[in-house]
Design an enzyme around this catalytic site. Structure first.
Site, mmCIF file in Angstrom:
data_model
loop_
_atom_site.group_PDB
_atom_site.id
_atom_site.type_symbol
_atom_site.label_atom_id
_atom_site.label_comp_id
_atom_site.label_asym_id
_atom_site.label_seq_id
_atom_site.Cartn_x
_atom_site.Cartn_y
_atom_site.Cartn_z
ATOM 1 N N GLY A 12 -10.343 -2.879 -2.924
ATOM 2 C CA GLY A 12 -10.225 -1.776 -4.026
ATOM 3 C C GLY A 12 -11.111 -0.567 -3.810
ATOM 4 N N LYS A 65 10.184 -11.329 -10.395
ATOM 5 C CA LYS A 65 9.335 -10.145 -10.854
ATOM 6 C C LYS A 65 9.591 -9.757 -12.167
ATOM 7 C CE LYS A 65 9.502 -7.359 -7.316
ATOM 8 N NZ LYS A 65 8.343 -6.924 -6.566
ATOM 9 N N ARG A 91 2.791 -5.162 -3.426
ATOM 10 C CA ARG A 91 4.112 -5.516 -3.742
ATOM 11 C C ARG A 91 5.046 -4.514 -4.120
ATOM 12 N NH1 ARG A 91 4.338 -10.732 -5.389
ATOM 13 N NH2 ARG A 91 2.389 -11.763 -5.184
ATOM 14 N N ILE A 93 7.287 -2.438 -6.322
ATOM 15 C CA ILE A 93 7.547 -2.100 -7.683
ATOM 16 C C ILE A 93 9.036 -2.554 -7.960
ATOM 17 C CG2 ILE A 93 7.176 -0.591 -9.672
ATOM 18 C CD1 ILE A 93 4.707 -1.550 -8.826
ATOM 19 N N ASN A 107 1.917 6.097 -4.762
ATOM 20 C CA ASN A 107 1.105 5.117 -3.970
ATOM 21 C C ASN A 107 0.536 5.895 -2.817
ATOM 22 O OD1 ASN A 107 0.732 2.738 -2.759
ATOM 23 N ND2 ASN A 107 2.521 2.834 -1.387
ATOM 24 N N HIS A 109 -0.470 5.226 1.271
ATOM 25 C CA HIS A 109 -0.164 4.365 2.565
ATOM 26 C C HIS A 109 -0.773 4.814 3.818
ATOM 27 C CE1 HIS A 109 2.141 1.538 4.802
ATOM 28 N NE2 HIS A 109 2.472 2.424 5.724
#
Ligand code: GAR
Length: 200
Positions: A12, A65, A91, A93, A107, A109
């Site tokens: 985090g 999911k 994960r 979405i 997101n 990356h």
């Protein structure tokens, strides 16, 4: 104040960078919820320290999911979350969240997408012996790191680059880039107006 949720699976450090800019007033947002799929992840301690509520779950406890995303969605709605920030959430979405938050999930990356999607982008870049890698921030769609790109920043690999040194450089870049992009997105009227239109 825009209500956001951060999704994380690990340490985090990006979550912390976002907490820091909210606390210092540089990001106009209210982090209303942490969603974490790994009980014991350090991100949860960061949420506690910042007095941010968290919803922690284990995917294996659900039959699909769709079922765990249904519960995530209930928490997001209860907290009035308008925008979702993935920060090391490992994960995909699913349709449940994508439909509700279409165009409002981003997101980060650790590569220059479309190069090195998926897991261990840093290891993939080292193995490919590229001279440049970097960071991508993109909107999330149903694919693995495939959504429309918002911004990319390059990071140069040195001759003797190691996994640790590259990770340090990439994370330094991420921790500056993510807060500034979020500030831009969250203060763009149409992103949020669209949210409000959907809520009615
Ligand atoms: C970050 O480097 C992020 O870019 C990456 O996970 C790391 C999480 O670090 N995300 C992905 O690889 C997504 N495909 P953090 O938990 O310290 O923020």
């Amino acid at each position: 104040m825009r209500k956001i949720a951060v999704f994380a699976s690990g340490s985090g450090s990006n979550f912390q960078a976002i907490i820091d800019v909210v606390q210092s007033g540089q990001l106009d947002a209210d982090i209303s919820l942490l969603v974490c799929d790994k009980p014991g992840a350090f991100a949860i301690e960061r949420a506690e320290a910042a007095r941010i509520p968290s919803f922690v779950f284990t995917a294996k406890d659900y039959s699909s999911k769709e079922h765990y995303e249904e519960e995530i969605l209930a928490h997001l709605k209860a907290s009035g979350v308008e925008f979702i920030v993935l920060a090391g959430y490992m994960r995909l979405i699913g349709p449940k969240l994508l439909t509700e938050y279409k165009g409002r999930i981003v997101n980060i990356h650790p590569s220059l997408l479309p190069a090195f999607p998926g897991k261990d982008a840093i290891g993939q870049a080292l193995a490919a012996k590229v001279k440049w890698s970097g960071v991508t921030i993109h909107f999330v769609d149903e694919g693995m790191d495939t959504g429309p790109i918002i911004i990319q920043e390059r990071v140069r690999l040195d001759e003797n680059e190691t996994r640790e040194s590259l990770q340090r450089k990439i994370q330094k870049c991420e921790h500056k880039l993510y807060p500034s992009v979020l500030q831009m997105l969250l203060t763009q009227g149409d992103v949020i107006n669209d949210t409000k239109a959907r809520a009615h």
